[in-house]
Structures are given as structure tokens and as C-alpha cells.
Design an enzyme around this catalytic site. Structure first.
Site, PDB file in Angstrom:
ATOM      1  N   CYS A 117       0.850  -1.186   0.000  1.00 32.32           N
ATOM      2  CA  CYS A 117       0.000   0.000   0.000  1.00 32.32           C
ATOM      3  C   CYS A 117       0.894   1.247   0.000  1.00 32.32           C
ATOM      4  O   CYS A 117       1.666   1.436  -0.932  1.00 32.32           O
ATOM      5  CB  CYS A 117      -0.968  -0.052   1.185  1.00 32.32           C
ATOM      6  SG  CYS A 117      -2.248   1.209   1.198  1.00 32.32           S
ATOM      7  N   ASP A 164      -9.171  -3.467  -7.375  1.00 31.24           N
ATOM      8  CA  ASP A 164      -8.760  -2.406  -6.458  1.00 31.24           C
ATOM      9  C   ASP A 164      -9.584  -1.138  -6.713  1.00 31.24           C
ATOM     10  O   ASP A 164      -9.583  -0.591  -7.809  1.00 31.24           O
ATOM     11  CB  ASP A 164      -7.268  -2.111  -6.660  1.00 31.24           C
ATOM     12  CG  ASP A 164      -6.658  -1.301  -5.524  1.00 31.24           C
ATOM     13  OD1 ASP A 164      -7.347  -0.408  -4.997  1.00 31.24           O
ATOM     14  OD2 ASP A 164      -5.495  -1.559  -5.180  1.00 31.24           O
ATOM     15  N   HIS A 191      -7.764  -4.279  -3.285  1.00 30.76           N
ATOM     16  CA  HIS A 191      -6.667  -3.630  -2.569  1.00 30.76           C
ATOM     17  C   HIS A 191      -6.426  -4.362  -1.243  1.00 30.76           C
ATOM     18  O   HIS A 191      -7.364  -4.785  -0.582  1.00 30.76           O
ATOM     19  CB  HIS A 191      -7.037  -2.165  -2.295  1.00 30.76           C
ATOM     20  CG  HIS A 191      -5.898  -1.340  -1.812  1.00 30.76           C
ATOM     21  ND1 HIS A 191      -4.968  -0.796  -2.685  1.00 30.76           N
ATOM     22  CD2 HIS A 191      -5.517  -0.967  -0.575  1.00 30.76           C
ATOM     23  CE1 HIS A 191      -4.074  -0.106  -1.987  1.00 30.76           C
ATOM     24  NE2 HIS A 191      -4.392  -0.209  -0.711  1.00 30.76           N
TER      25      HIS A 191
END
Length: 222
Positions: A117, A164, A191
Site C-alpha cells: 500500500c 482495487d 486492494h
């Protein structure tokens, strides 16, 4: 497997880091870069996992400059708090702390940087900006598409999820077009698919991405 240590960046700022060492002599070093939830239980387990593969693994607490000792979960309030703390960090400060972790991990030899991330973006930028990085792996880094004018100086691979909601497939295609010789893998996942503490965890995608990451690191850090 690991313990907390202190790292001092080039600008004199001192931060915490989680350090996990293998049972035998390390074959190389790996720096693990956190999501926006701090060096929490999940990141420590990821770091332990790299140590179990034979690497000296270090996860710097990249929020320490803004707020020390951050360990968040994955609920809405945790997300909100993580984003607020992230907004109080600077890119230069974060990369200075990554550089300090790279230096510490280099006692084991070559160093790879693996991030998730926010940390996935920082792993890419570590490859473009920092000395001493021999390989970089970025998982779903949302800032990468806005830094395509920067060229990694170390071999780099990237992992994204096609579902995502934070990173569009248009951005992924831009990255692939900008770096046609880079392995940019896309998985049928959302995600955060690598994190087994999140609802978006996708074990088949996580396992495949991990296998590719370990193969890549074994090649580039040998």
C-alpha cells in the site's frame, strides 16, 4: 522471532523498527515497508516470514516522525486514523527512514525493499532515489502512477489487484506502458489482498504474489 531496535536517519531523527533475523546466517537483507496502519501485528508477521526464508528483515516504523508507536487495525476508524497520520508525514522523511533501514539491513549483504500500500509506493521510490537498494517489490502502491518520470535504478516488480477501488486499471496500464520491461502483475483481487487480517485478503493471489516475490529476491539478492 524478532525484536524492536532503534534506527537513526541521516537527518538525525531516530525511529523504532522491528527486526527479525533468520536462525542461521542471513543470505541477504529485506526491508519491509508498512501500510498506513503502522508496524502492527500483520507487518511483524510479514517481517518474520522473510526472516524464516533466510533474510535479515527490518520493518521501520515510518509513522514515528508524526506519531510514535502506531499500531492500528483495519476497521473504518483505523483507516481514518491511519490516513490522518499519513497526511502528517513527508515523503523525504519517510525515505530517509527507509534509507536508515536499508543501511541496517545491509549488514547481511544486498538489500531488497518490499512494501505494501503506502509502503508499496515507497518501495518503488526507494528504487528510484536511494542508494544501496538491490531490488524492490511494490504491492498496490497508489502513488506510483504519479511518479512515472522516475526510473528505478534497481530491478523492480509490482503487484496490483484488478478489483482495487483505490488504484484504477488505467493507472496500472500507464505503469505497464511506462516500464514495458518491468514485471507488473495483476491479480483477480482487491486492494490489500496480501493482508490476512483484512476482509480483502485473497489467499490464492497472496500466495502467488509471495512466490513471485521470493523468486525475484532470491535471484536479485544472490
Amino acid at each position: 522471532m524478532g525484536d524492536m531496535i532503534r534506527l537513526t536517519a541521516a537527518d538525525g531523527v531516530t525511529i523504532d523498527a522491528y527486526r527479525a533475523a533468520p536462525s542461521g546466517a542471513p543470505k541477504a537483507g529485506v526491508v519491509v515497508l508498512q501500510e498506513i496502519f503502522g508496524v502492527n501485528d500483520h507487518i511483524r508477521r510479514v517481517t518474520d516470514g522473510f526472516a524464516a526464508e533466510g533474510y535479515l528483515a527490518i520493518a521501520p516504523a515510518l509513522f514515528d516522525r508524526a506519531q510514535p508507536h502506531v499500531e492500528l487495525g483495519y476497521g473504518p476508524d483505523d483507516m481514518k486514523q491511519g490516513m490522518e497520520i499519513r497526511a502528517r508525514t513527508t515523503l523525504d522523511g519517510a525515505l530517509a527512514d527507509v534509507a536508515a533501514a536499508v543501511k541496517a539491513a545491509s549488514e547481511a549483504g544486498k538489500v531488497g525493499v518490499v512494501g505494501y500500500c503506502w509502503g508499496g509506493s515507497l518501495a518503488f521510490l526507494a528504487a528510484t532515489r536511494l542508494a544501496g537498494v538491490s531490488a524492490a517489490v511494490g504491492y498496490y502502491g497508489g502513488m506510483i502512477a504519479s511518479h512515472l518520470d522516475e526510473i528505478p535504478k534497481a530491478p523492480t516488480i509490482l503487484h496490483f489487484g484488478e478489483k482495487d477501488k483505490h488504484i484504477s486499471q488505467d493507472d496500472v496500464r500507464k505503469i505497464q506502458a511506462a516500464f514495458p520491461h518491468m514485471s507488473v502483475f495483476v491479480y483477480p483481487a482487491d486492494h490489500g489482498f496480501n493482508c490476512d487480517a483484512r476482509g480483502s485478503y485473497d489467499k490464492p493471489s497472496a500466495d502467488l504474489a509471495r512466490a513471485r516475490t521470493l523468486e525475484f529476491l532470491a535471484d536479485k539478492l544472490a
